[in-house]
Design a protein around this motif. Structure first.
Motif, PDB file in Angstrom:
ATOM      1  N   THR A 110       0.831  -1.214   0.000  1.00  0.00           N
ATOM      2  CA  THR A 110       0.000   0.000   0.000  1.00  0.00           C
ATOM      3  C   THR A 110       0.859   1.255   0.000  1.00  0.00           C
ATOM      4  O   THR A 110       0.585   2.215  -0.739  1.00  0.00           O
ATOM      5  CB  THR A 110      -0.929   0.005   1.220  1.00  0.00           C
ATOM      6  OG1 THR A 110      -1.727  -1.173   1.224  1.00  0.00           O
ATOM      7  CG2 THR A 110      -1.836   1.231   1.207  1.00  0.00           C
ATOM      8  N   LEU A 111       1.919   1.251   0.801  1.00  0.00           N
ATOM      9  CA  LEU A 111       2.787   2.423   0.891  1.00  0.00           C
ATOM     10  C   LEU A 111       3.483   2.713  -0.431  1.00  0.00           C
ATOM     11  O   LEU A 111       3.560   3.874  -0.857  1.00  0.00           O
ATOM     12  CB  LEU A 111       3.834   2.213   1.995  1.00  0.00           C
ATOM     13  CG  LEU A 111       3.328   2.258   3.434  1.00  0.00           C
ATOM     14  CD1 LEU A 111       4.447   1.909   4.410  1.00  0.00           C
ATOM     15  CD2 LEU A 111       2.768   3.635   3.772  1.00  0.00           C
ATOM     16  N   ILE A 112       3.990   1.666  -1.075  1.00  0.00           N
ATOM     17  CA  ILE A 112       4.751   1.912  -2.300  1.00  0.00           C
ATOM     18  C   ILE A 112       3.833   2.282  -3.463  1.00  0.00           C
ATOM     19  O   ILE A 112       4.223   3.024  -4.367  1.00  0.00           O
ATOM     20  CB  ILE A 112       5.625   0.681  -2.648  1.00  0.00           C
ATOM     21  CG1 ILE A 112       6.708   1.098  -3.646  1.00  0.00           C
ATOM     22  CG2 ILE A 112       4.787  -0.461  -3.217  1.00  0.00           C
ATOM     23  CD1 ILE A 112       7.804   0.084  -3.823  1.00  0.00           C
ATOM     24  N   LEU A 113       2.588   1.792  -3.446  1.00  0.00           N
ATOM     25  CA  LEU A 113       1.660   2.110  -4.530  1.00  0.00           C
ATOM     26  C   LEU A 113       1.003   3.482  -4.350  1.00  0.00           C
ATOM     27  O   LEU A 113       0.725   4.178  -5.330  1.00  0.00           O
ATOM     28  CB  LEU A 113       0.581   1.034  -4.644  1.00  0.00           C
ATOM     29  CG  LEU A 113       1.052  -0.356  -5.108  1.00  0.00           C
ATOM     30  CD1 LEU A 113      -0.128  -1.324  -5.154  1.00  0.00           C
ATOM     31  CD2 LEU A 113       1.725  -0.280  -6.473  1.00  0.00           C
ATOM     32  N   LEU A 114       0.750   3.868  -3.100  1.00  0.00           N
ATOM     33  CA  LEU A 114       0.033   5.124  -2.838  1.00  0.00           C
ATOM     34  C   LEU A 114       0.937   6.253  -2.376  1.00  0.00           C
ATOM     35  O   LEU A 114       0.484   7.396  -2.251  1.00  0.00           O
ATOM     36  CB  LEU A 114      -1.056   4.901  -1.787  1.00  0.00           C
ATOM     37  CG  LEU A 114      -2.192   3.943  -2.158  1.00  0.00           C
ATOM     38  CD1 LEU A 114      -3.219   3.883  -1.036  1.00  0.00           C
ATOM     39  CD2 LEU A 114      -2.861   4.365  -3.456  1.00  0.00           C
ATOM     40  N   GLY A 115       2.219   5.942  -2.106  1.00  0.00           N
ATOM     41  CA  GLY A 115       3.119   6.972  -1.594  1.00  0.00           C
ATOM     42  C   GLY A 115       3.220   8.174  -2.510  1.00  0.00           C
ATOM     43  O   GLY A 115       3.198   9.325  -2.064  1.00  0.00           O
ATOM     44  N   ASN A 116       3.348   7.930  -3.807  1.00  0.00           N
ATOM     45  CA  ASN A 116       3.423   9.033  -4.774  1.00  0.00           C
ATOM     46  C   ASN A 116       2.062   9.464  -5.283  1.00  0.00           C
ATOM     47  O   ASN A 116       1.920  10.563  -5.819  1.00  0.00           O
ATOM     48  CB  ASN A 116       4.309   8.632  -5.956  1.00  0.00           C
ATOM     49  CG  ASN A 116       5.779   8.911  -5.695  1.00  0.00           C
ATOM     50  OD1 ASN A 116       6.124   9.889  -5.035  1.00  0.00           O
ATOM     51  ND2 ASN A 116       6.647   8.048  -6.184  1.00  0.00           N
TER      52      ASN A 116
END
Length: 684
Positions: A39-45
């Motif tokens: 979730t963090l890597i997909l939504l971070g940007n």
């Protein structure tokens, strides 16, 4: 006779549940940690350009869970490893040791999770301020992971040796995160931008030389020598591929605005000479690129990763991590472990490689890669894969939120489960979200704003004067002195509400002039009006201090009462017609209502009636200019800290206007108007 233990008879947690927890707790925590990382890597940007609340909520939940779950899982692994170490080495215990070794092998992967992806180091600016606390937490968890590694050493397989490269990669990840948080800390940011102290010309030595000349009998005179001006740097429009480089150079100077530092006249002159060659769309795109760099600086690992040392460490960690799945497949005997544990191990390694691939792709598609290529006179054409050669990047939402007061007063979107929302205390919050809409920032709006700023600079020798106007300059320029009361004699939040109501009432009448300048001014005036009301209601900290929320609530209450008294009006067009019918010009509303109630409903009606006496074209031109001036005043009186905060929520258009004004010299933070004074001693 022995009585049964009451603790056995009344167990709160049954034995079956305890057994299931002991058996599956760690596996569940690992899976939750994996889901959080994905979730963090997909939504971070994504939050960089998506302002939706659900994106922020999902990211916030994953950010909190990633830290908490990784710490809890390390604790469970430590307990399991200690239990195995203290038991005797029976045949069944050998199998337990194998399982324990595999679980210990998961520990350095959790250290990787604590390091987090490149796309997000801080969820909010407060996380950067707490970098020391996070440093201590990660140091402690790194020690726990190392302790687990030592407990499993040497072991009955090669898993402990295979854990070493993962541990090193995890330690690098954690060091990157702590370094990024530390660099984005407000205090460190400010210190890094201060530069060396400037003592100026040596005044004491000058006086000594002056006294020496006088004592020798010379007749001396002190003359001031003007400083040699810097050569004019007449920028032209950037060549292909150089726009990113120009924006980055400007950002290196103007990032001082975010920490409330001052700028010099050299900064102003250089920026103005560059921006006066740009069209409105190009000017706003440069600002957009700069704010993209600001987001990366504050919320990601960009400051750490996009350096020679950072790239070297990233390459080293990727090499270490590539060794792991290969080693696990060829070195370890799968029959020694549970099938579900083997699956989880492959999920861990697979997710890790997926995260590294995503990080590399993101890096190659970022503005930082464009900057690196531009500084070496290269373009993306040298990259191999087609989707790297021409990249369309989203740097912010490109939209402004809209909030209409009359829609709230008419209850156009009634709430469901209102009683439940009231009981849990979220009804006010839900109202804000229910009536919030979004409008795209059009090229017409950018043209109106940019052209008005340039016109103001031509008409005024001091561009900073726009920072003190709230619409009065435009009213005087258009000979509308009769409307000055709505700007100069009221507080800022009051003028926003008055002009918002007047704009809504005037907008309700169709002009049927689509495509004309009149229609552009009409449409964009409404957009700015609704946007500033949204800021007043949702983010009042971005506006000058006032009692705007009280005035908004009182105005809504009076509007609701008025509509109910008129027969429960539900259509906005009818509501506007009824309000305009009220003759608020005969008696001032303040004489009837006094000062206790802060409603400005009929002050807005009074303003609308006066505006309607103008010709339509002139009316909307005046209104658009006043709204742009109000927008400019709001942007320059919002502190850099609050502009920074909004970057993680898709970015606010107010921030783009603020930075554009600074580039044009329209800011009060240009407080160095000239260089050092130079004096010399002339002997007469």
């Amino acid at each position: 006779m022995t009585l049964p233990d009451h603790r056995v008879l009344f167990q709160v947690v049954p034995d079956d549940v305890k057994h299931m927890w002991n058996e599956w707790a760690l596996r569940a925590l690992i899976l939750i940690s994996l889901a959080s990382q994905i979730t963090l890597i997909l939504l971070g940007n994504v939050r960089k350009y998506n302002p939706r609340t659900r994106v922020r909520m999902a990211l916030w939940f994953a950010y909190i869970m990633a830290l908490a779950v990784a710490s809890a899982a390390l604790g469970v692994i430590t307990r399991t490893a200690l239990d195995v170490c203290t038991d005797s080495h029976t045949l069944s215990q050998v199998h337990k040791m194998s399982t324990s070794e595999l679980m210990s092998f998961w520990a350095p992967f959790l250290l990787l999770h604590l390091g987090g992806p490149d796309a997000i180091t801080a969820f909010a600016l407060e996380d950067n301020e707490l970098s020391l606390r996070q440093f201590m937490e990660i140091i402690f968890q790194s020690g726990v992971a190392l302790y687990i590694l030592l407990l499993s050493w040497p072991g009955c397989s090669d898993l402990p040796q295979l854990s070493i490269p993962v541990y090193v990669a995890g330690f690098i990840k954690c060091a990157e995160r702590i370094r990024a948080l530390r660099l984005a800390n407000t205090e460190n940011l400010r210190d890094s931008m201060l530069g060396p102290p400037d003592p100026g010309p040596n005044y004491h030595k000058f006086l000594e030389d002056l006294q020496l000349k006088k004592s020798q009998g010379f007749n001396v005179k002190v003359e001031e020598v003007p400083e040699t001006p810097l050569p004019a740097n007449d920028h032209s429009y950037p060549a292909e591929g150089k726009e990113i480089s120009e924006a980055y150079n400007l950002f290196q100077t103007f990032k001082r605005l975010f920490v409330d530092l001052i700028l010099t006249f050299e900064d102003r002159d250089g920026s103005q000479s560059y921006f006066r060659h740009l069209k409105s769309d190009d000017a706003f795109r440069v600002v957009e690129i700069e704010l993209g760099f600001a987001f990366d600086m504050l919320y990601t690992k960009a400051n750490v990763v996009y350096t020679f040392t950072g790239l070297f460490l990233r390459l080293l960690s990727i090499i270490f991590l590539l060794m792991v799945p290969v080693g696990f497949y060829y070195v370890c005997d799968m029959d020694d472990y549970h099938f579900i544990d083997v699956v989880i191990t492959y999920l861990l390694t697979g997710t890790t490689m997926f995260m590294e691939i995503i990080a590399v792709v993101t890096m190659l598609r970022s503005d930082w890669t464009d900057l690196w290529l531009s500084q070496r006179n290269l373009t993306r054409k040298i990259l191999i894969f087609p989707f790297f050669k021409k990249v369309t990047k989203k740097r912010w939402s490109g939209s402004i939120a809209q909030f209409d007061l009359l829609s709230v007063a008419l209850e156009e979107k009634p709430a469901s489960f209102l009683k439940i929302q009231t009981l849990v205390g979220i009804d006010d919050i839900r109202v804000k979200h229910r009536y919030k809409t979004y409008s795209k920032v059009s090229e017409d709006l950018k043209n109106l704003i940019y052209s008005q700023f340039l016109e103001f600079m031509v008409l005024n020798s001091d561009p900073k004067a726009l920072c003190t106007h709230k619409g009065s300059f435009s009213l005087r320029k258009n000979e509308c002195d009769a409307l000055l009361w709505s700007i100069t004699k009221v507080e800022f939040d009051q003028s926003i509400l008055i002009w918002h109501i007047a704009t809504t009432l005037c907008f309700s009448e169709k002009d049927n002039q689509d495509g004309t300048d009149n229609d552009v001014c009409r449409r964009e005036s409404k957009h700015i009006s609704d946007y500033l009301l949204y800021l007043l209601v949702s983010y009042p900290v971005m506006l000058p201090i006032g009692i705007g929320m009280i005035r908004y609530r009182d105005t809504c209450a009076e509007a609701t009462r008025f509509f109910n008294e008129k027969g429960f009006i539900t259509e906005k067009s009818e509501a506007c017609r009824k309000l305009v019918e009220v003759d608020s010009l005969e008696v001032l509303p303040s004489k009837v209502k006094g000062d206790r109630c802060k409603s400005v409903l009929f002050d807005g009606c009074r303003l609308a009636l006066t505006l309607k006496k103008m010709k339509r074209e002139r009316m909307w031109r005046v209104m658009s200019q006043v709204w742009i001036e109000i927008l400019a005043y709001a942007s320059t009186h919002c502190r850099g800290f609050h502009h920074e905060q909004q970057l993680r929520k898709g970015g606010e258009f107010l921030t783009h206007v603020w930075l554009l004004m600074a580039h044009l010299g329209i800011t009060e933070q240009f407080q160095v108007s000239q260089g050092h004074a130079r004096a010399r001693i002339n002997v007469l």
